[in-house]
Design a protein around this motif. Structure first.
Motif, short mmCIF file in Angstrom:
data_model
loop_
_atom_site.label_atom_id
_atom_site.label_comp_id
_atom_site.label_asym_id
_atom_site.label_seq_id
_atom_site.Cartn_x
_atom_site.Cartn_y
_atom_site.Cartn_z
N THR A 1 1.03 15.03 -4.60
CA THR A 1 2.02 14.46 -5.51
C THR A 1 2.72 15.55 -6.31
OG1 THR A 1 0.70 12.45 -5.71
CG2 THR A 1 2.37 12.85 -7.41
N LEU B 1 9.18 9.45 -8.81
CA LEU B 1 8.97 8.33 -7.89
C LEU B 1 8.67 8.84 -6.48
CD1 LEU B 1 8.97 5.24 -7.69
CD2 LEU B 1 11.36 5.36 -6.99
N THR C 1 5.16 7.91 -4.78
CA THR C 1 5.25 7.18 -3.51
C THR C 1 4.59 7.96 -2.38
OG1 THR C 1 7.32 6.15 -4.22
CG2 THR C 1 6.82 6.08 -1.88
N LEU D 1 -0.71 2.25 -6.23
CA LEU D 1 -0.40 3.59 -6.73
C LEU D 1 -1.68 4.30 -7.14
CD1 LEU D 1 2.75 2.89 -8.93
CD2 LEU D 1 2.65 3.70 -6.56
#
Length: 576
Positions: free
Chosen positions: A214, A232, A236, A375
């Motif tokens: 991430t 985002l 994601t 998430l």
């Protein structure tokens, strides 16, 4: 050159009787300071072109705010849905009722430390009460027109507690970043790091890998595509990696059970006088943080657009938004500088963009909330690591380390108290230190600019007829005693320098026949300085000395007269 061009008009001679007077917009009436910018925009005319720009900007900011709102809520010690509720309710009202065209409101990193502390000590109901009190305070600040002054907190104090908050946010994410599975980490900074370092050898490799993935995606997107929603994209990407490889990583769904697809009904917790007293310091901290950050964000927006915000209207809008967010199941909110800048870069024209951003987040809650369950918490922790790095302002911090000693002391003290003690204490001590430093500098400046002249009785007796009071050779006794002493004060005459008048009388020794205090350069005087002046005048009267106040300006003269100094009775006011 065109005769109607601005440059031609500006060059018209002001002494020409036929020249038109320069245009100056009429000042707003007092109630005009509280008209939200939304009403101003609608009154000026709002068309389809502006709406298209606001729609694109609002949706763009919503994409940025979606993961941040949930991550900040989790870091604050509450559930992710409360972060989304705060962004929806407060975000909509801050844009609709605030004094800035471009402000985007919602949860921010500045509140993480104080919110976590309130929940830890008073529970979520205590947080709601503190948020409601802070909202009322912000409304009162705005109505009292304190918006012009609340942003005067010195930069070293702001940088100190902002950098301290950044370090605390980073520390709070280590557990989720490496999957350490620490259940109850101590809230104290040193104790927390002691526990974290002990547990660090047991880090979870899948969780660490998702966090690294991430973080890499966020940094890569920022470098290659700065206009894309990096947060985002990173979150994601982490969620896709967990799903694709079936990684045993903790998610929002596994820890919090998902996010409800409805907004809660308004609710007020039980309020008592004891709770209000206990939460008043925290509420004041929330109000100050909200006011400072929102006005700083509005100033940044003004610099990017050339517009001008209404600071007092902004505070009132912030206050109403915080009251509503607290009642609807959220928590404290303020203007978010990064999201506001994104809003402007995305083509926003008016507060409608901020309202669209809030409505888009509401649509996500009502339609797609179940997707948030997938998430990974490690991905949200990675986003907050980036937020903490941005908040740290390490370049500004390093630059301030080369500032004057007083500013360095303010910076380091505020930073240390924020990290090691408490944010409320840090702000209070920082502001008090700033006030003391300011008074010291002003007192030093006035003292350095002040002096006396001794005018001798028999000028022929002396080659040097004028000496400063600070020279050892200044005449003080016998026939060398001056007939007239002129004492000049340059600068504000306030309590920090009030004692100097009495000191001058002691330095002179034998009282002169006439004591003249030259106040041509004194713009303001306060009660303490007036009292010291009255005491010096009384001392002079006891020795038969005539006191004259020369060149007193209207404001100081009004204060002196209101506090009992009568021209011709106590003192002589001389205009020359």
């Amino acid at each position: 050159m065109d005769k109607t061009s601005p440059s031609t008009i500006d060059q018209s001679s002001p002494s020409d009787p036929l020249a038109p007077p320069p245009f100056r917009p009429a000042p707003l009436p007092w109630w005009g300071l509280f008209i939200p910018k939304l009403f101003t925009v609608l009154r000026e005319g709002y068309g389809a072109t502006m709406f298209r720009g606001d729609l694109i900007a609002g949706l763009t900011v919503a994409v940025v705010a979606l993961p941040l709102s949930m991550a900040l809520a989790i870091a604050s010690g509450t559930t992710p849905d409360r972060g989304l509720i705060t962004a929806v309710i407060a975000g909509f009202l801050i844009s609709a009722l605030g004094g800035s065209r471009f402000q985007i409101g919602g949860p921010t990193g500045a509140f993480v430390v104080i919110v976590y502390d309130i929940i830890h000590r008073h529970g979520y109901d205590g947080l709601v009460i503190a948020t409601l009190i802070a909202g009322v305070m912000l409304i009162a600040f705005g109505l009292a027109r304190l918006g012009t002054y609340i942003k005067y907190i010195p930069y070293p104090v702001i940088t100190g507690f902002t950098s301290g908050i950044a370090l605390i946010i980073f520390s709070s994410q280590i557990n989720d970043l490496f999957g350490l599975k620490i259940k109850d980490a101590p809230p104290e900074f040193i104790d927390k790091w002691h526990v974290l370092l002990q547990a660090l050898p047991n880090l979870d490799l899948p969780t660490t890998g998702v966090a690294a993935c991430t973080l890499g995606l966020i940094l890569l997107a920022r470098r290659l595509r700065p206009t894309w929603p990096a947060f985002l994209i990173g979150v994601t990407g982490g969620a896709v990696a967990v799903w694709a490889f079936q990684l045993p990583v903790e998610t929002i769904g596994s820890r919090f059970g998902g996010i409800p697809q409805t907004l809660p009904a308004p609710h007020l917790p039980a309020v008592s006088l004891e709770k209000i007293r206990a939460l008043l310091p925290e509420a004041l901290t929330i109000a100050l943080l909200a006011g400072i950050e929102s006005l700083l964000s509005a100033v940044v927006a003004d610099g990017m657009t050339g517009r001008k915000h209404r600071s007092n209207c902004e505070l009132v809008g912030q206050g109403i938004a915080n009251v509503a967010a607290g009642m609807m199941g959220g928590f404290c909110a303020t203007g978010a500088i990064a999201r506001t800048a994104t809003n402007i870069r995305s083509g926003a024209h008016s507060p409608v963009a901020g309202m669209i951003h809030a409505l888009a987040l509401l649509a996500f809650i009502l339609v797609a909330a179940p997707l948030a369950s997938y998430l990974p918490l490690a991905s949200l922790a990675a986003t907050l690591v980036v937020v903490a790095w941005n908040m740290s302002e390490y370049q500004h911090f390093r630059h301030l380390l080369h500032s004057p000693p007083g500013d360095r002391l303010m910076l380091l003290t505020t930073f240390g108290l924020t990290v090691l003690v408490d944010l409320t204490v840090a702000i209070q001590v920082g502001v008090v230190m700033a006030a003391i430093l300011f008074m010291h500098r002003m007192a030093h400046a006035v003292e350095a600019e002040s002096g006396i002249k001794l005018i001798a009785e028999d000028v022929n007796e002396f080659a040097d007829t004028e000496r400063t009071a600070y020279e050892p050779s200044a005449p003080t006794t016998g026939r060398n005693q001056a007939a007239t002493v002129v004492y000049t004060i340059n600068g504000p005459f306030f309590f920090g320098v009030a004692s100097k008048v009495g000191d001058v009388l002691e330095q002179i020794g034998k009282p002169p026949k006439v004591f003249i205090i030259d106040m041509h350069n004194v713009p303001v005087i306060d009660a303490t300085a007036t009292h010291a002046l009255q005491a010096a005048i009384a001392t002079c009267h006891q020795h038969g000395t005539i006191v004259q106040l020369r060149g007193v300006r209207p404001m100081p003269r009004t204060v002196l007269q209101d506090m009992g100094l009568v021209d011709g009775t106590d003192v002589q006011f001389v205009d020359a």
